[in-house]
Design a protein around this motif. Structure first.
Motif, PDB file in Angstrom:
ATOM      1  N   SER A   1      -6.839   8.767   5.831  1.00  0.00           N
ATOM      2  CA  SER A   1      -7.960   8.677   6.778  1.00  0.00           C
ATOM      3  C   SER A   1      -7.535   8.750   8.241  1.00  0.00           C
ATOM      4  O   SER A   1      -8.231   9.341   9.068  1.00  0.00           O
ATOM      5  CB  SER A   1      -8.746   7.390   6.539  1.00  0.00           C
TER       6      SER A   1
ATOM      7  N   ARG B   1       0.840  -1.204   0.000  1.00  0.00           N
ATOM      8  CA  ARG B   1       0.000   0.000   0.000  1.00  0.00           C
ATOM      9  C   ARG B   1       0.875   1.254   0.000  1.00  0.00           C
ATOM     10  O   ARG B   1       1.690   1.441   0.903  1.00  0.00           O
ATOM     11  CB  ARG B   1      -0.911   0.012   1.228  1.00  0.00           C
TER      12      ARG B   1
ATOM     13  N   CYS C   1     -15.663   1.783   0.979  1.00  0.00           N
ATOM     14  CA  CYS C   1     -14.276   1.864   1.452  1.00  0.00           C
ATOM     15  C   CYS C   1     -14.190   2.022   2.974  1.00  0.00           C
ATOM     16  O   CYS C   1     -14.767   2.943   3.543  1.00  0.00           O
ATOM     17  CB  CYS C   1     -13.601   3.064   0.770  1.00  0.00           C
TER      18      CYS C   1
HETATM   19  N1  LIG Z   1      -4.104   5.173   3.402  1.00  0.00           N
HETATM   20  C1  LIG Z   1      -5.317   5.582   2.763  1.00  0.00           C
HETATM   21  C2  LIG Z   1      -5.883   4.448   1.949  1.00  0.00           C
HETATM   22  C3  LIG Z   1      -7.124   4.824   1.184  1.00  0.00           C
HETATM   23  C4  LIG Z   1      -7.470   3.771   0.115  1.00  0.00           C
HETATM   24  O1  LIG Z   1      -6.615   2.963  -0.277  1.00  0.00           O
HETATM   25  N2  LIG Z   1      -8.715   3.778  -0.360  1.00  0.00           N
HETATM   26  C5  LIG Z   1      -9.097   2.834  -1.414  1.00  0.00           C
HETATM   27  C6  LIG Z   1     -10.552   2.433  -1.303  1.00  0.00           C
HETATM   28  S1  LIG Z   1     -10.872   1.365   0.036  1.00  0.00           S
HETATM   29  C7  LIG Z   1      -8.972   3.495  -2.756  1.00  0.00           C
HETATM   30  O2  LIG Z   1      -9.509   4.561  -2.975  1.00  0.00           O
HETATM   31  N3  LIG Z   1      -8.274   2.825  -3.675  1.00  0.00           N
HETATM   32  C8  LIG Z   1      -8.163   3.276  -5.029  1.00  0.00           C
HETATM   33  C9  LIG Z   1      -6.885   2.836  -5.662  1.00  0.00           C
HETATM   34  O3  LIG Z   1      -5.982   2.378  -4.973  1.00  0.00           O
HETATM   35  O4  LIG Z   1      -6.822   2.977  -6.865  1.00  0.00           O
HETATM   36  C10 LIG Z   1      -6.285   6.037   3.840  1.00  0.00           C
HETATM   37  O5  LIG Z   1      -6.359   5.407   4.898  1.00  0.00           O
HETATM   38  O6  LIG Z   1      -6.968   7.046   3.617  1.00  0.00           O
END
Ligand SMILES: N[C@@H](CCC(=O)N[C@@H](CS)C(=O)NCC(=O)O)C(=O)O
Length: 308
Positions: free
Chosen positions: A143, A25, A55
């Motif tokens: 977040s 990630r 999400c």
């Molecule tokens: N570290 C971020 C992660 C956010 C995240 O990965 N959100 C996902 C949805 S659950 C997303 O939008 N993914 C789109 C992508 O990776 O293309 C947080 O906690 O805000």
């Protein structure tokens, strides 16, 4: 505005994978804080929150926004859980129930906001996004930081006597304990389910799924006969775990192959803990859209035909 050649950045089903086949990630890029006297000052109706109900990271921010009574100060818009090659679409592109149009710019996708903030942005187009209408940029897209901002940054413009204003989800007296628990819960549970779901090798999958269930066993003991994880009171640790547990049986068990046990049948104490939060605290239930959760996970894993 959608277009350009950022496809590898935008396809939610194509996540960054390391040489060993494990999901990596990336760190969030916009990391500003809202504070009095700062570039981003606490003001009513200056900020806008963009989410996808499916999400868990976005749902953390929805829950804390409601727990803190910020509904009138920070409006929210939900994009669709049915990601396409440009990422999360607004209603203009995907008229799915409870999905809205972008009220600020009529964007097609969440991606358009990132490119408006920075045309050279090279990160992922993730939700949640905390947007500043005044400077027309992303304040923060992490977040764990947005919930800390919501926890305290707007207190001075909220009515001082309200319980919600006084609520502190990260109190100084419990901070160490909360941070310590958040750390292993993040790596093995919140992000653990993603590591299992996006793993490209058997070894990477097993390296995620085993610690995940080890941590669920540990959490089961912690919440046994308790309503909250830490200190006998609601803290951000409960919010951060809730969003994963509420998705577990309907999303992660099937779509992400986290299928050693369900919460419902394998973890009676965790099951009781999260259902109590869901049914007794409206901030949790009203931020949880079960159809968007189920749709979102089966959509990105391309197993989109399912029993409803
Ligand atoms: N570290 C971020 C992660 C956010 C995240 O990965 N959100 C996902 C949805 S659950 C997303 O939008 N993914 C789109 C992508 O990776 O293309 C947080 O906690 O805000």
């Amino acid at each position: 505005m959608s277009g350009g050649d950022c496809q590898s950045q935008a396809d939610v089903s194509q996540q960054p994978i390391g040489k060993d086949g494990s999901f990596k990630r990336p760190d969030s890029v916009f990391r500003n804080w809202i504070e009095k006297g700062g570039k981003f000052a606490p003001e009513a109706d200056r900020y806008h929150l963009y989410v996808v109900y499916g999400c868990p990271w976005a749902t953390r921010t929805l829950i804390v926004r409601k727990l803190k009574g910020l509904e009138d100060i920070i409006p929210v818009t939900a994009a669709s859980p049915r990601a396409d090659e440009h990422g999360w679409p607004f209603a203009k592109v995907d008229r799915f129930p409870d999905v809205e149009d972008d009220p600020l710019y009529g964007s097609e996708h969440i991606k358009d906001l990132y490119l408006k903030a920075d045309p050279d942005y090279s990160g992922r187009f993730t939700v949640p996004v905390l947007w500043d209408k005044k400077l027309e940029t992303v304040v923060n897209n992490e977040s764990s930081e947005i919930i800390r901002i919501f926890n305290s940054a707007f207190n001075e413009i909220l009515p001082p006597d309200l319980e919600k204003t006084k609520l502190d989800l990260h109190p100084a007296t419990l901070r160490e304990e909360i941070d310590e628990l958040n750390d292993w819960v993040y790596h093995t549970v919140n992000n653990g389910v993603y590591k299992a779901g996006f793993a490209k090798t058997q070894a990477a999958y097993e390296a995620a799924v085993k610690p995940l269930f080890g941590s669920l066993d540990r959490l089961e003991k912690i919440v046994d006969a308790r309503d909250y994880l830490i200190g006998g009171q609601l803290t951000e640790a409960d919010v951060r775990l809730f969003v994963t547990i509420v998705r577990f049986d309907i999303g992660y068990y099937g779509a992400f192959k986290c299928n050693i046990r369900t919460i419902r049948d394998g973890y009676p104490a965790l099951n009781r803990w999260f259902k109590k939060l869901y049914w007794t605290n409206p901030a949790f239930k009203s931020s949880t859209n079960l159809d968007h959760i189920k749709t979102g996970y089966y959509w990105i894993t391309a197993v989109s035909i399912l029993l409803r």
